[in-house]
Design a protein around this motif. Structure first.
Motif, mmCIF file in Angstrom:
data_model
loop_
_atom_site.group_PDB
_atom_site.id
_atom_site.type_symbol
_atom_site.label_atom_id
_atom_site.label_comp_id
_atom_site.label_asym_id
_atom_site.label_seq_id
_atom_site.Cartn_x
_atom_site.Cartn_y
_atom_site.Cartn_z
ATOM 1 N N GLY A 1 -28.069 28.123 21.951
ATOM 2 C CA GLY A 1 -28.456 26.799 22.437
ATOM 3 C C GLY A 1 -28.517 25.713 21.395
ATOM 4 N N ALA A 2 -28.282 26.054 20.133
ATOM 5 C CA ALA A 2 -28.318 25.032 19.077
ATOM 6 C C ALA A 2 -27.054 24.173 19.131
ATOM 7 N N THR A 3 -27.167 22.983 18.570
ATOM 8 C CA THR A 3 -26.026 22.074 18.477
ATOM 9 C C THR A 3 -25.643 21.912 17.013
ATOM 10 N N LEU A 4 -24.377 22.133 16.693
ATOM 11 C CA LEU A 4 -23.904 21.979 15.318
ATOM 12 C C LEU A 4 -23.401 20.556 15.120
ATOM 13 N N VAL A 5 -23.929 19.901 14.082
ATOM 14 C CA VAL A 5 -23.606 18.499 13.821
ATOM 15 C C VAL A 5 -23.051 18.372 12.408
ATOM 16 N N GLU A 6 -21.819 17.894 12.248
ATOM 17 C CA GLU A 6 -21.278 17.704 10.899
ATOM 18 C C GLU A 6 -21.992 16.544 10.221
ATOM 19 N N ILE A 7 -22.438 16.765 8.988
ATOM 20 C CA ILE A 7 -23.118 15.715 8.230
ATOM 21 C C ILE A 7 -22.459 15.541 6.869
ATOM 22 N N ASP A 8 -22.824 14.463 6.227
ATOM 23 C CA ASP A 8 -22.240 14.100 4.936
ATOM 24 C C ASP A 8 -23.346 14.106 3.882
#
Length: 492
Positions: free
Chosen positions: A293-300
């Motif tokens: 259920g987690a959401t993967l978010v690309e970050i910088d």
């Protein structure tokens, strides 16, 4: 009673409370295992059998009288950087080979107050400087998964002792990854708390603005039990923060993985030295969390290239300052037959400190010297603030940040990596210390050589409960944390 070492902390606590076994029986079981197995692993510097049995008897009396706490009678191993009254405390150095501490570190005192039974002191890189536990006056500790490999460092003795089932859990310290990296190398869970969460009083200093004590165990649940003992404000430590602490065990299911935003720094997964197996196992664990259920978010994270040079200016500078007290005058190693005071200083330090410690003292002294202080140390402190701000900006859009704990699995003993190669191995862990953030390692599989791989989750300030909760739920859905090395399956 041959499988007591396979029980979790909760099972040990319940077994002791229910009189299924006594603390003396449990302690004797571990002492027999240490006697049988540790000659191969070399995790312990000092085994305190007599004291441990006395503590176990006292624990049994407390349990019988109904005055026991939840951990009364459970054995523990302490990293040999925590002062222990009446017991040798060496920090892995010849400099302190003869030092018997006259007092207990706060972490040790809290453990005693909780009824924990101290099995002994475990090996480490000298003064916590190193990533392999080879930089110890007492020789290299072996990785229980493969005895020809290192367990990581500097808390390698703590990791090896737990991974070989020579202690149910252990204390460690983390200045630049020294809990998380050995936990990764040995297939354990290890938590580096927020700076100021755990008292540093009586913890022999390496770099005072970076050092932080924390728990090392098989699971997040086991770590939570120890965090309940270790965490809290201490008036004896000026950097200890007055902030309410959580009941880490009660909060193990307090964070829902469903909807959790996990930041994936693109820079971290494009590092040149990142091993393909490590990358694959970490990505598989993130996919599992996504399925939960987690959401993967690309970050910088834009400051990644500054981590290593910044850390290796600040940490040696603080080491240079902290270690100047070891001069052969008041306590510790003293050179024989000095011709004058200067000779005493020079030879005590050159004979008492190992190569890596001398190297870092020299780097730090140079960085702090007149003419270079502003150019190096002050500039590094400014960059440190930028690294912190980089993380805080990321936490505006994510709840936790994911990364490998180390770019590779455990090195071979005697690999003789260059200092630069060794320092680059800390790329994923040191920024957390520079920023003072909490982070946890969780085992997530193995490479082609059956060496453990670790996932690191980094949290915002004071989010230890959240990190433990996320890893606990991941561990309810997977079984990597239950895997044991062959040597750990040996019965005493």
């Amino acid at each position: 009673m041959t499988d007591l070492h396979r029980l979790s902390i909760r099972e040990l606590s319940e077994g002791l409370a229910g009189a299924k076994f006594s603390s003396r029986e449990l302690t004797e079981h571990y002492l027999k295992r240490i006697e049988k197995i540790d000659a191969q692993v070399k995790s312990y510097v000092t085994v305190t059998a007599e004291q441990a049995l006395a503590q176990a008897d006292a624990a049994d009396a407390a349990i019988k009288a109904g005055t026991a706490s939840v951990l009364t009678g459970v054995p523990i191993a302490h990293k040999d950087i925590f002062c222990t009254q009446g017991i040798k405390t060496t920090a892995g150095s010849k400099m302190l080979d003869n030092f018997i501490s006259p007092y207990d570190a706060t972490v040790v005192a809290k453990g005693k107050a909780a009824g924990l039974v101290t099995l002994g002191k475990v090996n480490m890189d000298e003064f916590a400087m190193g990533s392999t536990s080879e930089n110890s006056y007492y020789g290299a500790t072996a990785n229980p998964w493969n005895l020809s490999h290192v367990p990581g460092g500097s808390s390698g003795g703590s990791a090896a002792a737990v991974a070989a089932d020579l202690a149910p859990f252990a204390t460690g310290t983390d200045t630049g990854g020294s809990i998380r990296q050995p936990a990764s190398f040995c297939g354990l869970t290890g938590l580096k708390p927020t700076y100021g969460r755990v008292s540093r009083f009586g913890m022999i200093a390496y770099a005072s603005s970076l050092d932080q004590g924390g728990p090392m165990a098989r699971s997040a649940e086991d770590c939570a039990y120890l965090m309940n003992v270790m965490a809290g404000h201490d008036a004896k430590d000026s950097t200890s923060v007055e902030k309410n602490i959580d009941n880490y065990v009660a909060n193990l299911n307090g964070t829902s993985v469903k909807g959790l935003r996990i930041g994936i720094p693109k820079q971290y997964f494009n590092v040149a030295g990142l091993d393909a197996d490590v990358k694959a196992r970490v990505e598989e664990s993130l996919k599992k969390l996504e399925e939960m259920g987690a959401t993967l978010v690309e970050i910088d994270l834009t400051m990644t290239d500054a981590y290593v040079p910044t850390y290796y200016l600040i940490a040696p500078a603080e080491a240079s300052s902290n270690l100047q007290r070891f001069d052969g005058v008041r306590y510790g190693y003293r050179a024989e037959n000095p011709v004058d005071l200067m000779d005493l200083y020079k030879r005590s330090r050159s004979e008492g400190f190992g190569k890596e410690v001398q190297q870092r003292i020299l780097i730090g002294t140079y960085a702090l010297s007149a003419g270079y202080y502003d150019a190096y140390y002050v500039k590094a402190q400014k960059v440190r603030r930028l690294i912190q701000q980089d993380f805080l900006k990321a936490f505006e859009s994510v709840d936790v940040i994911a990364a490998p704990a180390a770019p590779t699995t455990a090195y071979k003993i005697g690999a003789n990596l260059s200092p630069v190669e060794m320092y680059l191995g800390d790329i994923y862990t040191i920024a957390v210390n520079l920023a003072g953030l909490p982070a946890i390692n969780a085992p997530v599989g193995f490479d082609k050589d059956n060496l453990p791989v670790g996932l690191q989750l980094i949290g915002n300030y004071w989010s230890e409960s959240q990190l433990l909760s996320v890893v606990h739920q991941y561990q309810q859905a997977t079984d990597w944390h239950t895997k044991r090395a062959a040597i750990a399956e040996e019965n005493a």
